[in-house]
Design an enzyme around this catalytic site. Sequence first.
Site, PDB file in Angstrom:
ATOM      1  CB  SER A  79      -0.886   0.004   1.252  1.00  0.00           C
ATOM      2  OG  SER A  79      -1.400   1.313   1.451  1.00  0.00           O
ATOM      3  CG  HIS A  99      -3.809  -1.622  -1.667  1.00  0.00           C
ATOM      4  ND1 HIS A  99      -4.905  -2.428  -1.882  1.00  0.00           N
ATOM      5  CD2 HIS A  99      -4.193  -0.748  -0.697  1.00  0.00           C
ATOM      6  CE1 HIS A  99      -5.896  -2.068  -1.082  1.00  0.00           C
ATOM      7  NE2 HIS A  99      -5.490  -1.048  -0.348  1.00  0.00           N
ATOM      8  CG  ASP A 147      -5.086   2.448   0.758  1.00  0.00           C
ATOM      9  OD1 ASP A 147      -6.008   1.629   0.617  1.00  0.00           O
ATOM     10  OD2 ASP A 147      -3.986   2.163   1.273  1.00  0.00           O
ATOM     11  CG  MET A 157      -8.439   7.207   2.077  1.00  0.00           C
ATOM     12  SD  MET A 157      -7.471   7.362   3.591  1.00  0.00           S
ATOM     13  CE  MET A 157      -6.703   5.744   3.661  1.00  0.00           C
ATOM     14  CG  HIS A 204      -9.166   0.085  -0.591  1.00  0.00           C
ATOM     15  ND1 HIS A 204      -8.597  -0.061   0.658  1.00  0.00           N
ATOM     16  CD2 HIS A 204     -10.511  -0.041  -0.400  1.00  0.00           C
ATOM     17  CE1 HIS A 204      -9.550  -0.253   1.550  1.00  0.00           C
ATOM     18  NE2 HIS A 204     -10.707  -0.235   0.940  1.00  0.00           N
ATOM     19  CG  MET A 242     -11.299   3.149   1.683  1.00  0.00           C
ATOM     20  SD  MET A 242      -9.796   3.188   2.672  1.00  0.00           S
ATOM     21  CE  MET A 242      -8.589   3.349   1.376  1.00  0.00           C
ATOM     22  CG  MET A 283     -11.669  -2.535   5.194  1.00  0.00           C
ATOM     23  SD  MET A 283     -10.161  -2.076   4.319  1.00  0.00           S
ATOM     24  CE  MET A 283      -9.209  -1.240   5.598  1.00  0.00           C
TER      25      MET A 283
HETATM   26  C1  DX5 Z   1      -6.493   1.797   5.427  1.00  0.00           C
HETATM   27  C2  DX5 Z   1      -5.956   1.408   4.073  1.00  0.00           C
HETATM   28  C3  DX5 Z   1      -4.831   0.452   4.110  1.00  0.00           C
HETATM   29  C4  DX5 Z   1      -3.603   0.941   4.792  1.00  0.00           C
HETATM   30  C5  DX5 Z   1      -2.754  -0.228   5.134  1.00  0.00           C
HETATM   31  O1  DX5 Z   1      -7.637   2.584   5.256  1.00  0.00           O
HETATM   32  O2  DX5 Z   1      -6.975   0.817   3.294  1.00  0.00           O
HETATM   33  O3  DX5 Z   1      -4.498   0.001   2.798  1.00  0.00           O
HETATM   34  O4  DX5 Z   1      -2.892   1.850   4.036  1.00  0.00           O
HETATM   35  O5  DX5 Z   1      -1.665   0.268   5.814  1.00  0.00           O
HETATM   36  P1  DX5 Z   1      -0.975  -0.515   6.997  1.00  0.00           P
HETATM   37  O6  DX5 Z   1      -0.467  -1.780   6.375  1.00  0.00           O
HETATM   38  O7  DX5 Z   1       0.075   0.422   7.449  1.00  0.00           O
HETATM   39  O8  DX5 Z   1      -2.033  -0.808   8.013  1.00  0.00           O
HETATM   40 ZN    ZN Z   2      -6.433  -0.195   1.325  1.00  0.00          ZN
END
Ligand code: DX5
Ligand code: ZN
Length: 249
Positions: free
Chosen positions: A17, A42, A44, A46, A78, A80, A149
Amino acid sequence: MSASSPPSAASVEIAPSILAADFRRLGEQVQDALAAGVRRLHVDVMDGHFVPNISMGPLVVEALRPLAEKARAVIEVHLMITEPDRYLPDFARAGARAMTVHAEACPHLHRTVEAIRGLAAQPGVALNPATPLVALEEILPQIDVALLMSVNPGFGGQTFIPATVDKVARLRALLRARGLERIAIEVDGGVGPENMAALVAAGMTIAVAGTSVFGAGASVGERIRVLRAACAAAPPRVRPRSAVRGSRR
Ligand code: DX5
Ligand code: ZN
């Protein structure tokens, strides 16, 4: 391993990620991960609405695209975000080849998943820790990835929620019962060497790893090797605790 490969402890994929990367040298860190054999990145996304944080969007995917394509790696986003349908074409144009939306954010989940498929991307559906697996049941035949999650989404570096291991095992049992073992089980949040073996034994096939890949200390390549070694140490598949107790799910 692609999202459609049959599951096997030996072929668990690590999806770094980039949220945890050093953004001043993002390209370099992603190159390090690709050089270590990573084939799934990956990203993320948001929006400050679905989750209380704002991160990145299609421009970052577009910037990473040449690196990913050269290594034949998949960029997965991903999402969110509320109303992900509005942004799916933008992410597809930017180079995302897998897109995961949250069941909690999609009132018309079937339509959203079809839209992702229509953009020639692997559709994935994510569940928050408190969302029961039943929210996935009807959509399973349409998806390639089920993401559980293991933290409440919104931030990297959070503590892994241990109950996720049993949730993974119950999802694995459900996929087996439905003849849908082609679907990848991805786990996201707080995944590291200390919980990797238990997750693999429960049936995880893709491990999202942010801090445990890009955190301070050892190199990206070394950290990926440590995660792979932890996968290899996994015991044989375990049954879900609830199945042992005799409840249905
Ligand atoms: C959280 C994200 C994860 C996060 C994982 O909302 O979806 O992908 O970045 O990071 P670590 O591995 O540091 O928990
Ligand atoms: Zn994620």
